[in-house]
Every structure is written in C-alpha cells, then in structure tokens.
Scaffold this motif. Sequence first.
Motif, PDB file in Angstrom:
ATOM      1  N   SER A 106     -19.019  -1.435  64.540  1.00 24.59           N
ATOM      2  CA  SER A 106     -18.728  -0.050  65.400  1.00 24.59           C
ATOM      3  C   SER A 106     -17.695  -0.481  66.174  1.00 24.59           C
ATOM      4  O   SER A 106     -16.662   0.180  66.535  1.00 24.59           O
ATOM      5  N   ARG A 107     -18.048  -1.619  67.124  1.00 23.18           N
ATOM      6  CA  ARG A 107     -17.021  -1.964  68.074  1.00 23.18           C
ATOM      7  C   ARG A 107     -15.500  -2.173  67.699  1.00 23.18           C
ATOM      8  O   ARG A 107     -14.789  -1.956  68.178  1.00 23.18           O
ATOM      9  N   ARG A 108     -15.627  -2.964  66.445  1.00 21.88           N
ATOM     10  CA  ARG A 108     -14.165  -3.199  65.740  1.00 21.88           C
ATOM     11  C   ARG A 108     -13.530  -2.031  65.519  1.00 21.88           C
ATOM     12  O   ARG A 108     -12.311  -1.704  65.760  1.00 21.88           O
ATOM     13  N   ILE A 109     -14.322  -0.930  64.859  1.00 16.91           N
ATOM     14  CA  ILE A 109     -13.594   0.378  64.692  1.00 16.91           C
ATOM     15  C   ILE A 109     -13.215   1.020  65.758  1.00 16.91           C
ATOM     16  O   ILE A 109     -12.033   1.462  65.924  1.00 16.91           O
ATOM     17  N   LEU A 110     -13.951   0.993  66.703  1.00 15.94           N
ATOM     18  CA  LEU A 110     -13.770   2.005  67.910  1.00 15.94           C
ATOM     19  C   LEU A 110     -12.487   1.144  68.685  1.00 15.94           C
ATOM     20  O   LEU A 110     -11.533   1.961  69.168  1.00 15.94           O
ATOM     21  N   ASP A 111     -12.385  -0.299  68.482  1.00 15.74           N
ATOM     22  CA  ASP A 111     -11.342  -1.001  69.323  1.00 15.74           C
ATOM     23  C   ASP A 111      -9.946  -0.526  68.354  1.00 15.74           C
ATOM     24  O   ASP A 111      -8.805  -0.428  69.103  1.00 15.74           O
ATOM     25  N   ARG A 112     -10.121  -0.559  67.268  1.00 12.98           N
ATOM     26  CA  ARG A 112      -8.791  -0.530  66.463  1.00 12.98           C
ATOM     27  C   ARG A 112      -8.510   1.334  66.668  1.00 12.98           C
ATOM     28  O   ARG A 112      -7.137   1.374  66.910  1.00 12.98           O
ATOM     29  N   ILE A 113      -9.206   2.041  66.698  1.00  9.03           N
ATOM     30  CA  ILE A 113      -8.965   3.412  67.094  1.00  9.03           C
ATOM     31  C   ILE A 113      -8.156   3.534  68.382  1.00  9.03           C
ATOM     32  O   ILE A 113      -7.249   4.356  68.513  1.00  9.03           O
ATOM     33  N   ALA A 114      -8.720   2.926  69.446  1.00  4.12           N
ATOM     34  CA  ALA A 114      -8.318   2.917  70.697  1.00  4.12           C
ATOM     35  C   ALA A 114      -6.776   2.187  70.873  1.00  4.12           C
ATOM     36  O   ALA A 114      -5.923   2.586  71.527  1.00  4.12           O
ATOM     37  N   ARG A 115      -6.685   1.207  70.030  1.00  3.53           N
ATOM     38  CA  ARG A 115      -5.094   0.672  70.039  1.00  3.53           C
ATOM     39  C   ARG A 115      -4.316   1.710  69.353  1.00  3.53           C
ATOM     40  O   ARG A 115      -3.099   1.692  69.675  1.00  3.53           O
ATOM     41  N   GLU A 116      -4.716   2.101  68.187  1.00  5.23           N
ATOM     42  CA  GLU A 116      -3.915   3.084  67.424  1.00  5.23           C
ATOM     43  C   GLU A 116      -3.611   4.510  68.459  1.00  5.23           C
ATOM     44  O   GLU A 116      -2.398   5.111  68.268  1.00  5.23           O
ATOM     45  N   ALA A 117      -4.521   4.625  69.095  1.00  9.13           N
ATOM     46  CA  ALA A 117      -4.108   6.010  69.801  1.00  9.13           C
ATOM     47  C   ALA A 117      -3.667   5.788  71.310  1.00  9.13           C
ATOM     48  O   ALA A 117      -3.572   6.470  72.115  1.00  9.13           O
ATOM     49  N   ASP A 118      -3.357   4.453  71.563  1.00  8.23           N
ATOM     50  CA  ASP A 118      -2.878   4.139  72.922  1.00  8.23           C
ATOM     51  C   ASP A 118      -1.626   4.803  73.115  1.00  8.23           C
ATOM     52  O   ASP A 118      -0.509   4.642  72.290  1.00  8.23           O
ATOM     53  N   SER A 119      -1.463   5.671  73.953  1.00  5.76           N
ATOM     54  CA  SER A 119      -0.388   6.507  74.362  1.00  5.76           C
ATOM     55  C   SER A 119       0.733   5.592  75.347  1.00  5.76           C
ATOM     56  O   SER A 119       1.753   6.056  75.198  1.00  5.76           O
ATOM     57  N   SER A 120       0.535   4.527  75.580  1.00  5.47           N
ATOM     58  CA  SER A 120       1.442   3.707  76.294  1.00  5.47           C
ATOM     59  C   SER A 120       2.428   3.112  75.579  1.00  5.47           C
ATOM     60  O   SER A 120       3.551   2.586  75.895  1.00  5.47           O
ATOM     61  N   GLY A 121       2.050   2.864  74.072  1.00  6.55           N
ATOM     62  CA  GLY A 121       2.977   2.385  73.323  1.00  6.55           C
ATOM     63  C   GLY A 121       3.987   3.326  72.598  1.00  6.55           C
ATOM     64  O   GLY A 121       4.369   4.507  73.222  1.00  6.55           O
ATOM     65  N   SER A 122       4.596   2.894  71.450  1.00  4.31           N
ATOM     66  CA  SER A 122       5.521   4.007  71.149  1.00  4.31           C
ATOM     67  C   SER A 122       4.804   5.167  70.543  1.00  4.31           C
ATOM     68  O   SER A 122       3.372   5.216  70.105  1.00  4.31           O
ATOM     69  N   SER A 123       5.435   6.297  70.299  1.00  8.48           N
ATOM     70  CA  SER A 123       4.728   7.630  69.887  1.00  8.48           C
ATOM     71  C   SER A 123       4.743   7.675  68.720  1.00  8.48           C
ATOM     72  O   SER A 123       5.349   6.859  67.844  1.00  8.48           O
ATOM     73  N   LEU A 124       4.012   8.636  68.267  1.00  5.91           N
ATOM     74  CA  LEU A 124       3.933   8.993  66.652  1.00  5.91           C
ATOM     75  C   LEU A 124       5.125   9.087  65.947  1.00  5.91           C
ATOM     76  O   LEU A 124       5.444   8.779  64.755  1.00  5.91           O
ATOM     77  N   VAL A 125       5.906  10.008  66.811  1.00  8.41           N
ATOM     78  CA  VAL A 125       7.334  10.408  66.044  1.00  8.41           C
ATOM     79  C   VAL A 125       8.134   9.357  65.772  1.00  8.41           C
ATOM     80  O   VAL A 125       8.694   9.245  64.952  1.00  8.41           O
ATOM     81  N   SER A 126       8.157   8.203  66.985  1.00 12.31           N
ATOM     82  CA  SER A 126       9.273   7.142  66.794  1.00 12.31           C
ATOM     83  C   SER A 126       8.541   6.165  65.838  1.00 12.31           C
ATOM     84  O   SER A 126       9.301   5.596  65.112  1.00 12.31           O
ATOM     85  N   ARG A 127       7.365   6.199  65.444  1.00 12.54           N
ATOM     86  CA  ARG A 127       6.689   5.132  64.438  1.00 12.54           C
ATOM     87  C   ARG A 127       6.988   5.832  63.077  1.00 12.54           C
ATOM     88  O   ARG A 127       7.164   4.917  62.340  1.00 12.54           O
ATOM     89  N   THR A 128       6.805   7.072  63.023  1.00 14.39           N
ATOM     90  CA  THR A 128       7.053   7.616  61.803  1.00 14.39           C
ATOM     91  C   THR A 128       8.607   7.803  61.326  1.00 14.39           C
ATOM     92  O   THR A 128       9.117   7.473  60.253  1.00 14.39           O
ATOM     93  N   VAL A 129       9.375   7.781  62.227  1.00 15.82           N
ATOM     94  CA  VAL A 129      11.027   7.638  62.044  1.00 15.82           C
ATOM     95  C   VAL A 129      11.266   6.454  61.713  1.00 15.82           C
ATOM     96  O   VAL A 129      11.955   6.169  60.861  1.00 15.82           O
ATOM     97  N   LYS A 130      10.663   5.315  62.447  1.00 15.67           N
ATOM     98  CA  LYS A 130      11.050   3.982  62.281  1.00 15.67           C
ATOM     99  C   LYS A 130      10.674   3.575  60.655  1.00 15.67           C
ATOM    100  O   LYS A 130      11.072   2.955  59.993  1.00 15.67           O
TER     101      LYS A 130
END
Length: 84
Positions: free
Chosen positions: A12-36
């Motif tokens: 459960s901790r691993r899953i929550l950590d992964r979700i937190a990393r993916e949803a981190d808004s300080s990184g690249s946005s969803l649009v820029s990742r999709t375009v890349k």
Amino acid sequence: MADRDKDSSAESRRILDRIAREADSSGSSLVSRTVKRARDHVSAADVDEKDWVDHLGTRIGRVLGLVICVGLLAWLVMFLVRGA
C-alpha cells in the motif's frame, strides 16, 4: 498473519508513493508529457537506430498514419458541420 499484514501495508505504501510521484505538480505537466510521448512515437525513438530500414519504415508508417487520422478527423468535422 502478521507477515501478511506487513506485506499488505508495504505494498500500500509503494502504491501511494507511486501515485504521489505521478501526480506531483512540480514536475512536467500531463500535456507536456503527452506531447513528448507522441513526438517520440512519431519520430520512432523506440526503434533500433542501427537498423536504418526498420527505423525509416517505422517513421514513414507512423507519419502516414498520423496524416490519415488528421485527414479523417477533418473530413468528419466538415461532414457534420455541412450535414447538420
């Protein structure tokens, strides 16, 4: 029984950590990742560079597919606007 609870808690901790990393808004946005990802897909970045025939054929096929898709979408929009 306690081992199963520890394993479940750790998973459960691993899953929550992964979700937190993916949803981190300080990184690249969803649009820029999709375009890349789309740019890398069309430019055949995932194909072996040593085999130039496979690389070139993949690029041609993917670009042709993209052009056909855009053309079909444009035709659909024109058809719906004119027919409705």
